[in-house]
Design a protein around this motif. Structure first.
Motif, PDB file in Angstrom:
ATOM      1  N   LEU A 141       0.862  -1.175  -0.012  1.00  0.00           N
ATOM      2  CA  LEU A 141      -0.109   0.009   0.075  1.00  0.00           C
ATOM      3  C   LEU A 141       0.732   1.278  -0.010  1.00  0.00           C
ATOM      4  O   LEU A 141       1.708   1.321   1.050  1.00  0.00           O
ATOM      5  N   ARG A 142       0.760   2.115  -0.801  1.00  0.00           N
ATOM      6  CA  ARG A 142       1.511   3.178  -1.238  1.00  0.00           C
ATOM      7  C   ARG A 142       0.986   4.523  -0.287  1.00  0.00           C
ATOM      8  O   ARG A 142      -0.372   4.727  -0.831  1.00  0.00           O
ATOM      9  N   VAL A 143       1.401   4.857   0.827  1.00  0.00           N
ATOM     10  CA  VAL A 143       0.770   6.083   1.506  1.00  0.00           C
ATOM     11  C   VAL A 143       1.506   7.236   1.293  1.00  0.00           C
ATOM     12  O   VAL A 143       2.748   7.374   1.477  1.00  0.00           O
ATOM     13  N   GLU A 144       0.707   8.175   0.667  1.00  0.00           N
ATOM     14  CA  GLU A 144       1.381   9.697   0.504  1.00  0.00           C
ATOM     15  C   GLU A 144       0.786  10.592   1.375  1.00  0.00           C
ATOM     16  O   GLU A 144      -0.368  10.863   1.225  1.00  0.00           O
ATOM     17  N   LEU A 145       1.731  11.240   2.190  1.00  0.00           N
ATOM     18  CA  LEU A 145       0.964  12.112   3.048  1.00  0.00           C
ATOM     19  C   LEU A 145       1.765  13.567   2.821  1.00  0.00           C
ATOM     20  O   LEU A 145       3.229  13.572   2.802  1.00  0.00           O
ATOM     21  N   ASP A 146       1.125  14.448   2.789  1.00  0.00           N
ATOM     22  CA  ASP A 146       1.481  15.824   2.563  1.00  0.00           C
ATOM     23  C   ASP A 146       0.747  16.741   3.708  1.00  0.00           C
ATOM     24  O   ASP A 146      -0.394  17.144   3.556  1.00  0.00           O
ATOM     25  N   LEU A 147       1.535  16.836   4.638  1.00  0.00           N
ATOM     26  CA  LEU A 147       0.862  17.612   6.057  1.00  0.00           C
ATOM     27  C   LEU A 147       1.676  18.933   6.496  1.00  0.00           C
ATOM     28  O   LEU A 147       2.983  18.739   6.531  1.00  0.00           O
ATOM     29  N   GLY A 148       1.056  19.850   7.019  1.00  0.00           N
ATOM     30  CA  GLY A 148       1.742  21.035   7.105  1.00  0.00           C
ATOM     31  C   GLY A 148       0.936  21.809   8.158  1.00  0.00           C
ATOM     32  O   GLY A 148      -0.343  21.640   8.508  1.00  0.00           O
ATOM     33  N   TYR A 149       1.557  22.784   8.798  1.00  0.00           N
ATOM     34  CA  TYR A 149       0.811  23.891   9.518  1.00  0.00           C
ATOM     35  C   TYR A 149      -0.086  23.390  10.957  1.00  0.00           C
ATOM     36  O   TYR A 149      -1.124  23.850  10.850  1.00  0.00           O
ATOM     37  N   GLY A 150       0.721  22.328  11.440  1.00  0.00           N
ATOM     38  CA  GLY A 150      -0.083  21.801  12.724  1.00  0.00           C
ATOM     39  C   GLY A 150       0.701  21.077  13.481  1.00  0.00           C
ATOM     40  O   GLY A 150       2.134  20.703  13.294  1.00  0.00           O
ATOM     41  N   ASP A 151       0.001  20.289  14.384  1.00  0.00           N
ATOM     42  CA  ASP A 151       0.415  19.363  15.004  1.00  0.00           C
ATOM     43  C   ASP A 151       0.263  17.856  14.520  1.00  0.00           C
ATOM     44  O   ASP A 151      -1.100  17.406  14.502  1.00  0.00           O
TER      45      ASP A 151
ATOM     46  N   ASP B  72       4.292   1.335   1.934  1.00  0.00           N
ATOM     47  CA  ASP B  72       5.136   2.218   1.326  1.00  0.00           C
ATOM     48  C   ASP B  72       4.953   3.402   1.551  1.00  0.00           C
ATOM     49  O   ASP B  72       4.360   4.188   1.150  1.00  0.00           O
ATOM     50  N   LEU B  73       5.844   4.276   2.732  1.00  0.00           N
ATOM     51  CA  LEU B  73       5.388   5.341   3.148  1.00  0.00           C
ATOM     52  C   LEU B  73       6.087   6.532   2.648  1.00  0.00           C
ATOM     53  O   LEU B  73       7.514   6.454   2.483  1.00  0.00           O
ATOM     54  N   HIS B  74       5.519   7.566   2.111  1.00  0.00           N
ATOM     55  CA  HIS B  74       6.065   8.502   1.549  1.00  0.00           C
ATOM     56  C   HIS B  74       5.382   9.919   2.434  1.00  0.00           C
ATOM     57  O   HIS B  74       4.264  10.003   2.243  1.00  0.00           O
ATOM     58  N   ALA B  75       6.289  10.480   3.209  1.00  0.00           N
ATOM     59  CA  ALA B  75       5.877  11.562   3.782  1.00  0.00           C
ATOM     60  C   ALA B  75       6.337  13.029   3.511  1.00  0.00           C
ATOM     61  O   ALA B  75       7.628  13.155   3.662  1.00  0.00           O
ATOM     62  N   ARG B  76       5.610  13.879   3.469  1.00  0.00           N
ATOM     63  CA  ARG B  76       6.238  15.269   3.465  1.00  0.00           C
ATOM     64  C   ARG B  76       5.328  16.187   4.622  1.00  0.00           C
ATOM     65  O   ARG B  76       4.187  16.277   4.704  1.00  0.00           O
ATOM     66  N   VAL B  77       6.419  16.621   5.430  1.00  0.00           N
ATOM     67  CA  VAL B  77       5.781  17.501   6.774  1.00  0.00           C
ATOM     68  C   VAL B  77       6.587  18.781   6.648  1.00  0.00           C
ATOM     69  O   VAL B  77       7.802  18.588   6.348  1.00  0.00           O
ATOM     70  N   ARG B  78       5.824  19.815   7.072  1.00  0.00           N
ATOM     71  CA  ARG B  78       6.396  21.034   6.863  1.00  0.00           C
ATOM     72  C   ARG B  78       5.717  22.081   7.985  1.00  0.00           C
ATOM     73  O   ARG B  78       4.440  21.902   8.240  1.00  0.00           O
ATOM     74  N   ARG B  79       6.322  23.100   8.396  1.00  0.00           N
ATOM     75  CA  ARG B  79       5.701  24.371   9.228  1.00  0.00           C
ATOM     76  C   ARG B  79       4.840  23.809  10.218  1.00  0.00           C
ATOM     77  O   ARG B  79       3.763  24.217  10.300  1.00  0.00           O
ATOM     78  N   GLY B  80       5.471  23.029  11.214  1.00  0.00           N
ATOM     79  CA  GLY B  80       4.741  22.784  12.251  1.00  0.00           C
ATOM     80  C   GLY B  80       5.472  21.478  12.908  1.00  0.00           C
ATOM     81  O   GLY B  80       6.761  21.145  12.597  1.00  0.00           O
ATOM     82  N   GLY B  81       5.077  20.849  14.039  1.00  0.00           N
ATOM     83  CA  GLY B  81       5.610  19.895  14.783  1.00  0.00           C
ATOM     84  C   GLY B  81       4.958  18.612  14.238  1.00  0.00           C
ATOM     85  O   GLY B  81       4.171  18.350  14.427  1.00  0.00           O
TER      86      GLY B  81
END
Length: 303
Positions: free
Chosen positions: A69-79, A156-165
């Motif tokens: 399972l390909r998991v694509e996360l694009d998460l920002g501006y938060g906890d 298969d994990l692909h994560a993009r995290v930004r501007r937060g914790g």
């Protein structure tokens, strides 16, 4: 030099600067008043479970041979939190946020090889100009996003995290590979318990923020690729290593600390770290390091 009004030019320039400063102070006060008087928009609680489609009929994919399972996360501006969910349940996302300032999107699709792809995106709402958006721009609201991944599904994990914790607890998951991009915020990746199988690769590229990786050995990646710019980093290689690893670490404009356990062999590092401790013996996993540092120090210690 005097002007027709009798004031010198420097004096007039000084009065002009004071006027600009005064206008700035007034603007700040007005913004503060607006934020204090205007009611805050109610936050919504969202709980979305991924509805993964089934492979197309006649796809010819044998049972049990489906791609991860390909998991694509694009998460920002938060906890931001990513962690294991309950066995037998599909992946899901929980969030609490102001819908006037932020947007949450998710989608699922079927890949040609019979595998699934699940995408989650959380970001500021584009083009919004209101009190909620202003609060968000000034960092006065902190949304929360929690992603739950199934421990019994190959991922298969692909994560993009930004501007937060951001905190990603990936221990106990069945991971094929992990690739993480972190920008402008703090990010911590932990493997509190061993993954179901050694993962093929662990990639972490970070910029403008502090990063930490804890007990990476519990994932036992065959390839480790870490790049960090403009910030501090701490990488802990302890854990239950099950195979050798090729480790590349590149850092610039910041310090990096690498903690290597005593029960592995080390290559590519000179000094006391390269000397075998009380644990390493023939047959123990070997970590082969390639380290590059610019405008900062990378320190390797055995503990």
């Amino acid at each position: 030099m005097e002007t027709r009004s009798g004031r010198s030019l420097p004096a007039k320039l000084g009065l002009g600067c004071l006027g600009i400063v005064g206008l700035g102070v007034v603007a700040v006060v007005l913004v503060a008043v607006i934020l204090a008087v205007a009611p805050e928009s109610p936050r919504v609680d969202v709980d979305r479970t991924a509805e993964l489609p089934q492979p197309a009929p006649g796809a010819g994919v044998p049972e049990g041979s489906r791609a991860p399972l390909r998991v694509e996360l694009d998460l920002g501006y938060g906890d931001i939190r990513v962690e294991p969910g309950k066995p037998g349940e599909p992946p899901s996302v929980e969030a609490r946020y102001d819908p006037n300032a932020y947007v949450l999107e998710q989608s699922a699709s079927t890949a040609g090889d019979g595998g699934f792809a699940w995408t989650v995106r959380f970001d500021r709402r584009a083009g919004a100009f209101n009190v909620s958006a202003l609060r968000a721009m000034l960092g006065l609201t902190t949304p929360t996003v929690r992603v739950l991944l199934p421990p019994d599904e190959r991922i298969d994990l692909h994560a993009r995290v930004r501007r937060g914790g951001s905190r990603l607890e990936l221990g106990g998951l069945d991971l094929a590979a992990v690739e993480i991009e972190a920008r402008q915020g703090g990010a911590a990746v932990t493997f509190a318990s061993p993954t179901a199988e050694p993962i093929a690769r662990f990639v972490l590229h970070a910029e403008q923020g502090g990063v930490a990786v804890v007990r990476l050995g519990n994932a036992s990646p065959a390839v480790v690729d870490i790049e960090h710019r403009m910030g501090g980093g701490a990488i802990d290689f302890s854990g239950a290593w099950r195979n050798d690893a090729d480790v590349t670490v590149r850092s610039s404009m910041g310090g990096m600390s690498l903690r290597v356990p005593e029960d592995v062999r080390v290559e590519g590092v000179s000094g006391e770290v390269a000397a075998p401790g009380p644990g390493p013996e023939v047959g123990h996993p070997t970590l082969r390091f390639s380290i590059e540092s610019k405008m900062g120090e990378t320190k390797v210690v055995r503990r």
